[in-house]
Design an enzyme around this catalytic site. Sequence first.
Site, PDB file in Angstrom:
ATOM      1  N   GLU A 618       0.792  -1.220   0.000  1.00  0.00           N
ATOM      2  CA  GLU A 618       0.000   0.000   0.000  1.00  0.00           C
ATOM      3  C   GLU A 618       0.825   1.269   0.000  1.00  0.00           C
ATOM      4  OE1 GLU A 618      -3.310  -1.268   2.860  1.00  0.00           O
ATOM      5  OE2 GLU A 618      -3.066   0.889   3.107  1.00  0.00           O
ATOM      6  N   HIS A 707     -11.894 -14.916   3.634  1.00  0.00           N
ATOM      7  CA  HIS A 707     -12.884 -13.839   3.502  1.00  0.00           C
ATOM      8  C   HIS A 707     -14.282 -14.390   3.272  1.00  0.00           C
ATOM      9  CE1 HIS A 707      -8.937 -12.229   2.442  1.00  0.00           C
ATOM     10  NE2 HIS A 707      -9.347 -11.156   3.084  1.00  0.00           N
TER      11      HIS A 707
END
Length: 768
Positions: A618, A707
């Site tokens: 990121e 997830h």
Amino acid sequence: MALAHNLGFPRIGRDRELKKAVEAYWKGELDETGLRAVGRELRAAHWQLQKDAGIELLPVGDFAWYDQVLSHSLMFGVIPERFHQHGGKPSLDTLFGMARGVSKNTCCGGAHAQPLLAQELTKWFDTNYHYLVPEFTADQQFALSWEQLFEEVEEGKALGHALKPVLIGPLTYLWLGKCKGREFDKLDLLERLLPVYGEILQRLAAQGIEWVQIDEPILALDLPQDWKNAFERAYNLLQKEPGRKLIATYFAGLEDNLGLAAGLPVDGLHIDLVRAPEQFPAILDRLPAYKVLSLGVVNGRNVWRTDLEKALDLLQQAHERLGSRLWVAPSCSLLHSPVDLAREDKLDAELKSWLAFAVQKCREVAVLAQALREPQAAEVQAALAESRQVQASRAQSPRIHKPAVQARLAAITAADSQRQSPFAERIAKQRALLNLPPFPTTTIGSFPQTSAIRLARQSFKAGKLTAAEYTEAMHAEIRHAVTVQEQLGLDVLVHGEAERNDMVEYFAEQLDGYAFTRFGWVQSYGSRCVKPAVIYGDLSRPQAMTVAWIEYAQRCTDKLMKGMLTGPVTMLMWSFPRDDISREQQARQLALAIRDEVVDLEAAGIRIIQIDEAAFREGLPLRKAQWQGYLDWATEAFRLCASGVRDETQIHTHMCYSEFNDVIESIAAMDADVITIETSRSDMELLDAFERFDYPNEIGPGVYDIHSPRVPDSSEMVRLLKKAAQRVPAERLWVNPDCGLKTRGWAETEAALVNMVAAARQLRAELA
Ligand code: GLN
Ligand code: ZN
């Protein structure tokens, strides 16, 4: 006369009113009329706050029920077929359906046999805001389909405000979307999209709007030539439409696009001078004489007060050249700042005096504009004096500047970020000591965060549980996690992270140099907000942070217990950093603090220590030319925190995303003994990077996706592992899920891990 304007205001409300209302609507506790009323009140309140602060041209269109990119998709009629209403216009439920998906028991449009998949969510440039990715088909049509912007303009006009609608520009909008169905060039859609912009501009002009802000932040990216050409084409066409247009760029410098941006046939350009101060004064020479230049001098991405004198100095130079063609603004939309510092009743006065949230930033913008017009005005003089005093106090404060931290930083040598021996030697020693089977099994750290765990943490914070009671509650969780893992037959155990609310905040709370706000919320996506901790001073670790928990967990088992830490780069990326020293220096301070913890864990007998770097990728700058500089210091910070241990101590790291083909060399340079990564969703395709680059150390490619609540069977995981074994030598492979299990329930977690252990055993039998 220099004009004070704003690019966008946070929509969530100072008490997160929008989050609360939207969630109540989803639960059926608030009806649409009620929800719309909350939206209207928030917009009115936010306009008033900005106006009171002295902003002269107020943004409209910065409000969104979920996400501004999604609002544009509705406005342009970019609504995937699965969300088309039978014959009807899109509704608020269409919007929320696109954002969140529709399953049988949500309210949108009756019963669906098949759940409808939400649109994909992804990061907005290099921020922590996430937008909904528009979905385009090759035969995509565009039609004005959503009235929200025009309604909000009417609303603002009725309140007597001077408004500037904010649109995402056509090129940026297309850039952010993705092709569905057969591949095609998104630029082919431009000609079809532009007429809708034309229609919008005409409608706004008919509403009496003079200026429109068109955000084209992709002008600060490395653009392919055909996209650059498309900018000229698009704006040559839009030039014919009514209204004066300000193109807004932010988050990085225009660099090679500076000439392009300056020359577009529009009436104004906004640039971000906080992120890219070097654009000044070059821009002054490139700007055509008729154009407005808006300078973003107040940081929209951070919480610090602006050095007004420094900003004013720069503005004055521009003012001499531009006069009334100069506008003053925050660097970007204030969407990325918390709302109002006045709410912070628990921060001490000194620290508070150093900060500015969105409301205060608007005030800074207004004062700067006023300073150009009336330099001698009493308010201006007072604001400048106060700013000078804040800068002086921050420059000297012993709360910020810690000689011990600085001395330690200065004494770092190259050897400090170097393990004692190369990987080949370390791993031989580790294997001899750890005695693990081939395809060792482990998990990423957290186990399900049950409501009982959350309640215990809250009760302790609220003083309803004593320290002893809380410790015992957490110990019970650890014992439970250990028992389950032993029964499952996992090889390397974890303590489960029950004591952690969040992987950054947990550590930040225990470090010196971090502060916490009560209301410093920033929207992350939809109704989800985050409250990043604030790094205000030199960072250090007064005492061990995790050792007691991990030691206790190790005492509960004869198996290996893995210590679990968050790495320096992730700590930095998910905090509000200081603006008075570089990110690199802050990462180093964090690295030293975490290094102490690593060494303490080793001294406590822990043989495997994982340092999570979830946010490593990121941090990559938007411009490729700046990547290597970042990667160098980020890698170095990780190594600095991981290299205080003996060869025998095994260092793991974890990253939860799969796109790292382009940074694999740097990941290898981190020199962790083992890395666990997400790969199951990409069907191990990420490991294609290993064709090109021979990753030297051990690796645990996630074999199932945490997830989703789905429990994969072991044959699926065996297949993935075999695929991985074609890329990575089997003796270097680990077996683990994609990420931590804190969002899952125990039942599905155990079921999935049973299958995972079975898969590992099958591979051992077949390949040993
Ligand atoms: N150790 C953390 C956990 O398991 C890692 C979380 C993450 O990578 N985001 O929850
Ligand atoms: Zn993860």
